[in-house]
Write an enzyme that holds these catalytic residues in place. Structure first.
Site, mmCIF file in Angstrom:
data_model
loop_
_atom_site.group_PDB
_atom_site.id
_atom_site.type_symbol
_atom_site.label_atom_id
_atom_site.label_comp_id
_atom_site.label_asym_id
_atom_site.label_seq_id
_atom_site.Cartn_x
_atom_site.Cartn_y
_atom_site.Cartn_z
ATOM 1 N N LYS A 187 -53.920 -4.192 -57.186
ATOM 2 C CA LYS A 187 -53.241 -3.987 -58.479
ATOM 3 C C LYS A 187 -51.977 -3.153 -58.306
ATOM 4 C CE LYS A 187 -54.824 -0.574 -61.291
ATOM 5 N NZ LYS A 187 -53.846 0.434 -61.718
ATOM 6 N N ASN A 188 -52.108 -2.015 -57.636
ATOM 7 C CA ASN A 188 -50.975 -1.086 -57.602
ATOM 8 C C ASN A 188 -49.838 -1.581 -56.717
ATOM 9 O OD1 ASN A 188 -52.274 0.462 -59.436
ATOM 10 N ND2 ASN A 188 -53.062 1.952 -57.958
ATOM 11 N N ARG B 280 -49.595 2.143 -67.543
ATOM 12 C CA ARG B 280 -48.731 3.136 -66.928
ATOM 13 C C ARG B 280 -47.742 2.465 -65.957
ATOM 14 N NH1 ARG B 280 -47.131 8.658 -66.749
ATOM 15 N NH2 ARG B 280 -46.401 8.983 -64.648
ATOM 16 N N CYS C 133 -52.908 9.710 -70.513
ATOM 17 C CA CYS C 133 -53.992 8.742 -70.600
ATOM 18 C C CYS C 133 -55.262 9.446 -70.191
ATOM 19 C CB CYS C 133 -53.723 7.528 -69.735
ATOM 20 S SG CYS C 133 -53.941 7.868 -68.007
ATOM 21 N N ARG D 23 -50.085 13.172 -66.657
ATOM 22 C CA ARG D 23 -49.174 12.242 -65.994
ATOM 23 C C ARG D 23 -47.711 12.364 -66.432
ATOM 24 N NH1 ARG D 23 -52.426 6.739 -64.874
ATOM 25 N NH2 ARG D 23 -51.222 6.841 -62.964
ATOM 26 N N PRO D 24 -47.072 13.475 -66.100
ATOM 27 C CA PRO D 24 -45.659 13.630 -66.450
ATOM 28 C C PRO D 24 -44.759 12.677 -65.649
ATOM 29 C CG PRO D 24 -46.415 15.474 -65.102
ATOM 30 C CD PRO D 24 -47.620 14.624 -65.372
ATOM 31 N N ASP E 157 -41.495 13.822 -64.675
ATOM 32 C CA ASP E 157 -40.334 14.629 -64.270
ATOM 33 C C ASP E 157 -39.770 14.251 -62.898
ATOM 34 O OD1 ASP E 157 -42.917 15.813 -63.500
ATOM 35 O OD2 ASP E 157 -41.683 17.282 -62.455
ATOM 36 N N ASP F 140 -58.188 7.771 -56.249
ATOM 37 C CA ASP F 140 -58.770 6.546 -56.814
ATOM 38 C C ASP F 140 -60.165 6.233 -56.261
ATOM 39 O OD1 ASP F 140 -56.607 6.114 -58.451
ATOM 40 O OD2 ASP F 140 -55.550 4.873 -56.993
ATOM 41 N N ARG G 262 -59.137 -3.998 -66.131
ATOM 42 C CA ARG G 262 -57.719 -3.707 -65.858
ATOM 43 C C ARG G 262 -57.415 -3.818 -64.368
ATOM 44 N NH1 ARG G 262 -56.714 1.877 -67.085
ATOM 45 N NH2 ARG G 262 -55.013 1.354 -65.708
HETATM 46 N N1 EPU Z 1 -46.673 13.692 -61.091
HETATM 47 C C1 EPU Z 1 -45.858 14.619 -61.718
HETATM 48 N N2 EPU Z 1 -44.617 14.208 -62.126
HETATM 49 C C2 EPU Z 1 -44.183 12.938 -61.922
HETATM 50 C C3 EPU Z 1 -45.034 12.003 -61.299
HETATM 51 C C4 EPU Z 1 -46.287 12.422 -60.881
HETATM 52 O O1 EPU Z 1 -46.227 15.768 -61.915
HETATM 53 O O2 EPU Z 1 -43.040 12.625 -62.309
HETATM 54 C C5 EPU Z 1 -48.014 14.139 -60.649
HETATM 55 C C6 EPU Z 1 -49.139 13.398 -61.379
HETATM 56 O O3 EPU Z 1 -49.461 14.014 -62.602
HETATM 57 C C7 EPU Z 1 -50.261 13.464 -60.377
HETATM 58 C C8 EPU Z 1 -49.542 13.375 -59.040
HETATM 59 O O4 EPU Z 1 -48.195 13.751 -59.293
HETATM 60 O O5 EPU Z 1 -50.914 14.701 -60.444
HETATM 61 C C9 EPU Z 1 -49.580 12.015 -58.396
HETATM 62 O O6 EPU Z 1 -49.143 11.027 -59.272
HETATM 63 P P1 EPU Z 1 -48.400 9.726 -58.757
HETATM 64 O O7 EPU Z 1 -47.059 9.709 -59.366
HETATM 65 O O8 EPU Z 1 -48.515 9.622 -57.277
HETATM 66 O O9 EPU Z 1 -49.287 8.603 -59.421
HETATM 67 P P2 EPU Z 1 -48.799 7.323 -60.204
HETATM 68 O O10 EPU Z 1 -47.649 6.708 -59.497
HETATM 69 O O11 EPU Z 1 -48.689 7.620 -61.645
HETATM 70 C C10 EPU Z 1 -50.283 5.704 -58.789
HETATM 71 C C11 EPU Z 1 -51.349 4.703 -59.080
HETATM 72 C C12 EPU Z 1 -52.596 5.428 -59.528
HETATM 73 C C13 EPU Z 1 -53.046 6.362 -58.404
HETATM 74 C C14 EPU Z 1 -51.913 7.337 -58.070
HETATM 75 C C15 EPU Z 1 -52.202 8.256 -56.903
HETATM 76 C C16 EPU Z 1 -50.040 2.816 -59.851
HETATM 77 C C17 EPU Z 1 -49.658 1.933 -60.967
HETATM 78 N N3 EPU Z 1 -50.888 3.810 -60.139
HETATM 79 O O12 EPU Z 1 -50.055 6.393 -60.011
HETATM 80 O O13 EPU Z 1 -53.599 4.453 -59.709
HETATM 81 O O14 EPU Z 1 -54.176 7.094 -58.812
HETATM 82 O O15 EPU Z 1 -50.706 6.582 -57.750
HETATM 83 O O16 EPU Z 1 -52.471 7.526 -55.763
HETATM 84 O O17 EPU Z 1 -49.625 2.621 -58.720
HETATM 85 C C18 EPU Z 1 -55.444 3.444 -60.741
HETATM 86 O O18 EPU Z 1 -55.183 2.437 -60.076
HETATM 87 O O19 EPU Z 1 -56.505 3.572 -61.410
HETATM 88 C C19 EPU Z 1 -54.503 4.532 -60.746
HETATM 89 C C20 EPU Z 1 -54.539 5.506 -61.647
#
Ligand code: EPU
Length: 414
Positions: free
Chosen positions: A21-22, A90, A114, A119-120, A122, A301, A394
């Site tokens: 998925k990701n 997301r 969510c 999930r910010p 920034d 995950d 999903r």
């Molecule tokens: N974070 C920030 N600021 C940002 C972005 C992230 O503080 O601008 C923090 C997040 O709050 C979190 C950490 O950094 O604590 C990691 O978040 P990341 O950005 O790596 O996650 P993501 O890109 O939102 C993807 C996957 C998630 C998976 C995470 C971590 C996708 C669509 N989603 O999310 O998958 O858990 O990486 O590996 O690729 C899932 O598949 O169920 C899922 C949630």
């Protein structure tokens, strides 16, 4: 929809893994970078991907799906993402970098919080600013504008989504763009490899330091989505729950390194090039201390799966430290405790003492937690109901049917 699961029976046999998925969501976001046709093979038929395809189509892309193959082509006709669709997942945030690169502007409804945490955004937005993009917040959306220029950005955390967005943002920029502290998850690396195939020059593919030399125009590509490592870990966990004996095929064992490293200490695991064979005879007494972190360390995950395994381990203790998504521990612990688990959560720490689980009426709170409840129910004595299967759909293709093929007693109820 609910799942009704009767615990007991051993899972046996062979099961193949489909596309991640990701990975699919990141590659679909990148299709915006070119008007040429991008063909993605092994594209999973799951709700999040369906919604991403709808979002692209609503913005003007031509989208054709035939089975597991998806073809995306054409230019966008609007740079405003539909809020009804974008807020469904997301992953919709992954159009940000490509829209800026190709159209120099985008309006995206804020994906917002969510079930798994706040999930910010920034890191995504500060990163865009580092490459000269203007970012403006309105009530429930973010507007980005500007032609990305060469620059340097070091992420304060190796965010998967921010790495993906910034890679795409830099792909059409002439000059040198440098990104440090990038995420190295296999799904990010797949995006890097697809961008290279489309014409971008990237030094450091697969590493945390990327140097990107964009080009004026990118061309179409045919690309295979990588197998879903979380789905592979889910099948393996289901086998552990049922003291089973299964072979998971069409997977990349290296992508599950941290998970396999833990289960190899307790069970008979054989790694092949594209398969993993697992035989389980007994439950261990706990799994020690596990801390979630970016790849290649233990992934958030797979944390809920591990909590389920620890819940029915043989009386021993397991401590899980969840560093990424604050709500993932408590939601899942509460549901497992309904099955008689012995789990206490304090902040980012969960202490789990293994015990015999019994069937219960439970609610999937999020995608990964939902799948992990299925695993626990396969171990429990008696029958469990898992409500909210929509969360599981999903990210999983026919989870119930696939587990039934291995011998699980699981039915769907509308
Ligand atoms: N974070 C920030 N600021 C940002 C972005 C992230 O503080 O601008 C923090 C997040 O709050 C979190 C950490 O950094 O604590 C990691 O978040 P990341 O950005 O790596 O996650 P993501 O890109 O939102 C993807 C996957 C998630 C998976 C995470 C971590 C996708 C669509 N989603 O999310 O998958 O858990 O990486 O590996 O690729 C899932 O598949 O169920 C899922 C949630």
């Amino acid at each position: 929809m609910d799942y009704i699961i009767k615990g007991g029976g051993r899972l046996r046999g062979e099961i193949g893994v489909y596309g991640a998925k990701n990975c699919a969501l990141a590659l679909l976001g990148a299709t915006i970078l070119t008007d040429d046709e991008v063909i993605l093979n092994n594209c999973p038929q799951i709700t999040d991907v369906d919604n991403m395809l709808k979002l692209l189509a609503s913005m003007g892309k031509t989208v054709i799906r035939r089975g597991d193959e998806v073809k995306v082509s054409g230019a966008l006709t609007t740079i405003e993402a539909d809020s009804g669709l974008a807020t469904l997942l997301r992953g919709s945030a992954l159009i940000l970098g490509s829209c800026i690169a190709r159209y120099h502007q985008v309006t995206l409804p804020l994906p917002g919080g969510c079930a798994i945490g706040s999930r910010p955004m920034d890191i995504h937005l500060n990163g865009l600013e580092a490459f000269g993009v203007e970012v403006e917040f309105e009530e429930k959306q973010v507007q980005c504008k500007g032609v990305p220029r060469e620059g340097y950005y070091r992420m304060r955390f190796a965010s998967v989504g921010a790495t993906e967005n910034l890679l795409c943002c830099c792909s059409l920029t002439e000059g040198i763009c440098e990104l440090e502290n990038c995420a190295c998850e296999p799904e990010v690396v797949a995006l890097e490899e697809m961008l290279v195939k489309m014409g971008v020059q990237i030094d450091g593919v697969g590493s945390s330091h990327l140097v990107i030399k964009g080009v004026k125009k990118l061309h179409g590509v045919y690309f295979d989505i990588i197998p879903d490592r979380i789905v592979a870990a889910t099948y393996l966990s289901a086998a552990i729950a049922s003291k089973g004996n299964i072979t998971v095929t069409n997977c990349i064992p290296e992508h599950l390194g941290a998970f396999l490293g833990i289960i190899e200490r307790h069970f008979d695991v054989k790694r092949y090039d594209t398969a993993i064979k697992l035989t389980v005879n007994n439950q261990p007494s706990g799994y020690g201390r596990i801390v979630t972190a970016p790849y290649p360390l233990f992934p958030t995950d797979m944390q809920s799966l591990l909590m389920s395994l620890a819940a029915f381990s043989n009386k021993g203790d397991t401590v899980i430290v969840e560093k990424l998504f604050e709500n993932r521990l408590l939601h899942h612990a509460n549901e497992l405790n309904k099955m008689g688990a012995n789990i206490s959560v304090q902040g980012e720490f969960a202490r789990i003492t293994g015990s015999a689980l019994k069937g219960a009426d439970t609610q999937a709170q999020d995608l990964r937690g939902g799948a992990a409840l299925v695993v626990a129910a396969l171990n429990a004595n008696g029958t469990s109901t898992i409500r909210g299967v929509e969360h599981i759909n999903r990210g999983y293709v026919n989870l119930a049917e696939n587990l039934r093929k291995l011998g699980a007693n699981i039915t769907e109820k509308e």
